[in-house]
Design a protein around this motif. Structure first.
Motif, PDB file in Angstrom:
ATOM      1  N   LEU A  28      13.447   8.416   5.455  1.00  0.00           N
ATOM      2  CA  LEU A  28      14.044   8.741   6.235  1.00  0.00           C
ATOM      3  C   LEU A  28      15.006   8.315   6.543  1.00  0.00           C
ATOM      4  O   LEU A  28      14.945   6.915   5.856  1.00  0.00           O
ATOM      5  N   ASP A  29      16.176   8.506   7.524  1.00  0.00           N
ATOM      6  CA  ASP A  29      17.414   7.878   7.391  1.00  0.00           C
ATOM      7  C   ASP A  29      16.711   6.978   8.105  1.00  0.00           C
ATOM      8  O   ASP A  29      17.361   6.580   9.280  1.00  0.00           O
ATOM      9  N   PRO A  30      17.718   5.604   7.877  1.00  0.00           N
ATOM     10  CA  PRO A  30      17.021   4.213   8.434  1.00  0.00           C
ATOM     11  C   PRO A  30      18.374   4.296   9.867  1.00  0.00           C
ATOM     12  O   PRO A  30      18.004   3.357  10.940  1.00  0.00           O
ATOM     13  N   LEU A  31      19.748   5.316   9.871  1.00  0.00           N
ATOM     14  CA  LEU A  31      19.926   5.042  10.807  1.00  0.00           C
ATOM     15  C   LEU A  31      20.162   5.578  12.273  1.00  0.00           C
ATOM     16  O   LEU A  31      20.147   5.401  13.700  1.00  0.00           O
ATOM     17  N   HIS A  32      19.019   6.596  11.919  1.00  0.00           N
ATOM     18  CA  HIS A  32      18.120   7.146  12.966  1.00  0.00           C
ATOM     19  C   HIS A  32      16.852   7.199  14.049  1.00  0.00           C
ATOM     20  O   HIS A  32      16.972   7.547  14.277  1.00  0.00           O
ATOM     21  N   SER A  33      15.559   7.100  12.365  1.00  0.00           N
ATOM     22  CA  SER A  33      15.269   7.390  12.699  1.00  0.00           C
ATOM     23  C   SER A  33      14.321   6.020  12.367  1.00  0.00           C
ATOM     24  O   SER A  33      14.442   4.900  12.453  1.00  0.00           O
ATOM     25  N   GLU A  37       8.257   5.885  13.493  1.00  0.00           N
ATOM     26  CA  GLU A  37       8.510   6.802  12.940  1.00  0.00           C
ATOM     27  C   GLU A  37       7.916   6.800  11.456  1.00  0.00           C
ATOM     28  O   GLU A  37       6.820   7.752  10.956  1.00  0.00           O
ATOM     29  N   TYR A  38       7.873   6.114  11.026  1.00  0.00           N
ATOM     30  CA  TYR A  38       6.856   5.694   9.480  1.00  0.00           C
ATOM     31  C   TYR A  38       6.162   5.710   9.619  1.00  0.00           C
ATOM     32  O   TYR A  38       5.280   6.106   8.590  1.00  0.00           O
ATOM     33  N   ALA A  39       4.958   5.270  10.688  1.00  0.00           N
ATOM     34  CA  ALA A  39       3.871   5.817  10.144  1.00  0.00           C
ATOM     35  C   ALA A  39       3.366   6.806   9.941  1.00  0.00           C
ATOM     36  O   ALA A  39       2.136   7.433   9.379  1.00  0.00           O
ATOM     37  N   PHE A  40       3.987   8.280  10.099  1.00  0.00           N
ATOM     38  CA  PHE A  40       3.865   9.208   9.715  1.00  0.00           C
ATOM     39  C   PHE A  40       3.710   9.726   8.428  1.00  0.00           C
ATOM     40  O   PHE A  40       3.547  10.837   8.244  1.00  0.00           O
ATOM     41  N   GLN A  41       4.159   8.702   8.225  1.00  0.00           N
ATOM     42  CA  GLN A  41       4.464   9.085   6.292  1.00  0.00           C
ATOM     43  C   GLN A  41       3.465   8.947   4.950  1.00  0.00           C
ATOM     44  O   GLN A  41       2.158   8.007   6.176  1.00  0.00           O
ATOM     45  N   ALA A  42       3.459   8.394   3.907  1.00  0.00           N
ATOM     46  CA  ALA A  42       2.534   8.890   3.412  1.00  0.00           C
ATOM     47  C   ALA A  42       1.945   7.459   3.085  1.00  0.00           C
ATOM     48  O   ALA A  42       1.373   7.096   3.074  1.00  0.00           O
ATOM     49  N   ALA A  43       2.945   6.759   3.241  1.00  0.00           N
ATOM     50  CA  ALA A  43       2.557   4.672   2.990  1.00  0.00           C
ATOM     51  C   ALA A  43       2.509   4.633   4.570  1.00  0.00           C
ATOM     52  O   ALA A  43       3.277   3.238   4.468  1.00  0.00           O
ATOM     53  N   GLY A  44       2.846   5.227   5.803  1.00  0.00           N
ATOM     54  CA  GLY A  44       2.398   4.923   6.691  1.00  0.00           C
ATOM     55  C   GLY A  44       1.626   3.736   6.643  1.00  0.00           C
ATOM     56  O   GLY A  44       1.461   2.836   7.919  1.00  0.00           O
ATOM     57  N   TRP A  45       0.146   3.446   6.485  1.00  0.00           N
ATOM     58  CA  TRP A  45      -0.177   2.463   6.527  1.00  0.00           C
ATOM     59  C   TRP A  45       0.041   0.941   6.481  1.00  0.00           C
ATOM     60  O   TRP A  45      -0.436  -0.420   6.752  1.00  0.00           O
ATOM     61  N   LEU A  46       1.373   1.413   6.007  1.00  0.00           N
ATOM     62  CA  LEU A  46       1.766  -0.605   5.758  1.00  0.00           C
ATOM     63  C   LEU A  46       2.749  -0.736   6.580  1.00  0.00           C
ATOM     64  O   LEU A  46       2.990  -1.823   6.792  1.00  0.00           O
ATOM     65  N   LEU A  47       3.024   0.091   7.812  1.00  0.00           N
ATOM     66  CA  LEU A  47       3.716  -0.482   8.812  1.00  0.00           C
ATOM     67  C   LEU A  47       2.768  -1.072  10.027  1.00  0.00           C
ATOM     68  O   LEU A  47       3.198  -2.743  10.589  1.00  0.00           O
ATOM     69  N   PRO A  48       2.027  -1.091  10.467  1.00  0.00           N
ATOM     70  CA  PRO A  48       0.262  -1.581  10.638  1.00  0.00           C
ATOM     71  C   PRO A  48       0.441  -2.852  10.258  1.00  0.00           C
ATOM     72  O   PRO A  48      -0.744  -4.132  10.735  1.00  0.00           O
ATOM     73  N   THR A  49      -0.153  -2.790   8.839  1.00  0.00           N
ATOM     74  CA  THR A  49       0.332  -3.866   7.764  1.00  0.00           C
ATOM     75  C   THR A  49       0.933  -5.294   7.843  1.00  0.00           C
ATOM     76  O   THR A  49       0.629  -5.750   7.851  1.00  0.00           O
ATOM     77  N   SER A  50       2.740  -4.348   7.555  1.00  0.00           N
ATOM     78  CA  SER A  50       3.701  -5.361   8.006  1.00  0.00           C
ATOM     79  C   SER A  50       3.896  -5.818   9.633  1.00  0.00           C
ATOM     80  O   SER A  50       3.747  -7.743   9.543  1.00  0.00           O
ATOM     81  N   LEU A  51       2.965  -5.371  10.785  1.00  0.00           N
ATOM     82  CA  LEU A  51       3.508  -6.091  11.948  1.00  0.00           C
ATOM     83  C   LEU A  51       2.056  -6.866  11.990  1.00  0.00           C
ATOM     84  O   LEU A  51       2.357  -8.220  12.637  1.00  0.00           O
ATOM     85  N   THR A  52       0.857  -6.767  11.696  1.00  0.00           N
ATOM     86  CA  THR A  52      -0.412  -7.589  10.852  1.00  0.00           C
ATOM     87  C   THR A  52       0.376  -8.809  10.931  1.00  0.00           C
ATOM     88  O   THR A  52      -0.198  -9.905  11.075  1.00  0.00           O
ATOM     89  N   LEU A  53       1.370  -8.750   9.487  1.00  0.00           N
ATOM     90  CA  LEU A  53       0.977  -9.906   9.201  1.00  0.00           C
ATOM     91  C   LEU A  53       2.632 -10.782   9.679  1.00  0.00           C
ATOM     92  O   LEU A  53       2.231 -11.940   9.668  1.00  0.00           O
ATOM     93  N   PHE A  54       3.725  -9.812  10.958  1.00  0.00           N
ATOM     94  CA  PHE A  54       4.261 -10.556  11.480  1.00  0.00           C
ATOM     95  C   PHE A  54       3.546 -11.487  12.034  1.00  0.00           C
ATOM     96  O   PHE A  54       4.327 -12.930  12.613  1.00  0.00           O
ATOM     97  N   ALA A  55       2.185 -11.139  13.080  1.00  0.00           N
ATOM     98  CA  ALA A  55       1.387 -11.344  13.639  1.00  0.00           C
ATOM     99  C   ALA A  55       1.497 -12.538  13.811  1.00  0.00           C
ATOM    100  O   ALA A  55       1.413 -13.863  14.637  1.00  0.00           O
ATOM    101  N   LEU A  56       0.398 -12.653  12.406  1.00  0.00           N
ATOM    102  CA  LEU A  56      -0.247 -13.669  11.770  1.00  0.00           C
ATOM    103  C   LEU A  56       1.085 -14.506  11.665  1.00  0.00           C
ATOM    104  O   LEU A  56       0.674 -16.325  11.593  1.00  0.00           O
ATOM    105  N   GLY A  57       2.388 -14.540  10.743  1.00  0.00           N
ATOM    106  CA  GLY A  57       3.414 -15.409  10.743  1.00  0.00           C
ATOM    107  C   GLY A  57       3.527 -16.600  12.183  1.00  0.00           C
ATOM    108  O   GLY A  57       3.796 -17.619  12.629  1.00  0.00           O
ATOM    109  N   SER A  58       3.373 -15.577  12.888  1.00  0.00           N
ATOM    110  CA  SER A  58       3.972 -16.221  14.286  1.00  0.00           C
ATOM    111  C   SER A  58       3.333 -16.647  14.948  1.00  0.00           C
ATOM    112  O   SER A  58       3.458 -18.097  15.179  1.00  0.00           O
TER     113      SER A  58
END
Length: 209
Positions: A28-33, A37-58
């Motif tokens: 996707l276009d990172p300038l406007h997207s 919105e990346y949650a609706f892509q084929a690899a969208g599962w990586l979004l909650p995975t990434s956010l969960t890891l950020f939460a753990l790190g915090s």
């Protein structure tokens, strides 16, 4: 405490890697997207995975700060940021064109809370004159400035003025908030690895908070 920090950095680094992989896979276009919105892509599962890891790190860095004697408000704000990250990942936004749902509302307001609390934690850390205080303050100012730019389009739409993400660099602005806030979190942890020292009557003591 070092083990907590290393684990926290590992979680943040792994989460960043997952987020970058998602961006590369989605195309996707990172300038406007916006990131949601990346949650609706084929690899969208990586979004909650990434956010969960950020939460753990915090959470890990917050615990290290607590053990170091840091201001309890800083610890609370970092934990709030982590919980917000979990909520953002657990409650996806609505697909483009759909009205705001309960999940989308939770997602939106959890993101706003997350975007707001990390700069506040950064200002408290900078005021405590930790190592890298100047950089922490600068990143916090940038994060708040970018957050203001994130909010303005919503206010404009409330007055009935049509404004889409294609009309503004919404993606770039949102990513500025995320990157600067991750920078504040990382510097908070790095400051504990190499705390400043000052002379006291009893000798040299670390400046923790």
């Amino acid at each position: 405490m070092k083990a907590l920090l290393v684990s926290g950095f590992t979680a943040i680094g792994t989460g960043t890697g997952a987020m970058l992989t998602l961006h590369a896979e989605a195309g996707l276009d990172p300038l406007h997207s916006v990131i949601s919105e990346y949650a609706f892509q084929a690899a969208g599962w990586l979004l909650p995975t990434s956010l969960t890891l950020f939460a753990l790190g915090s959470a890990l860095i917050a615990e290290a700060l607590r053990r170091s004697g840091a201001d309890r408000w800083v610890v609370a704000l970092l934990l709030t940021w982590g919980v917000s990250m979990l909520l953002i990942g657990a409650f996806p936004t609505d697909a483009p064109g759909l009205p705001l749902s309960l999940s989308g509302g939770i997602h939106r307001y959890a993101a706003f809370v997350a975007f707001l609390v990390m700069p506040l934690a950064g200002f408290l850390l900078a005021r405590a004159r930790i190592r890298y205080a100047r950089c922490v303050r600068m990143l916090s100012v940038l994060a708040l400035g970018a957050l203001l730019l994130v909010v303005i389009p919503y206010v404009v739409r409330m007055f009935g003025i049509p404004l889409s993400n294609d009309d503004i660099p919404a993606g770039l602005i949102q990513r500025t908030v995320v990157v600067t806030e991750l920078g504040v979190l990382a510097l908070a942890g790095l400051a504990l690895l190499r705390p400043l020292t000052r002379r006291s009557r009893g000798g040299i003591s670390p400046v923790l908070a």
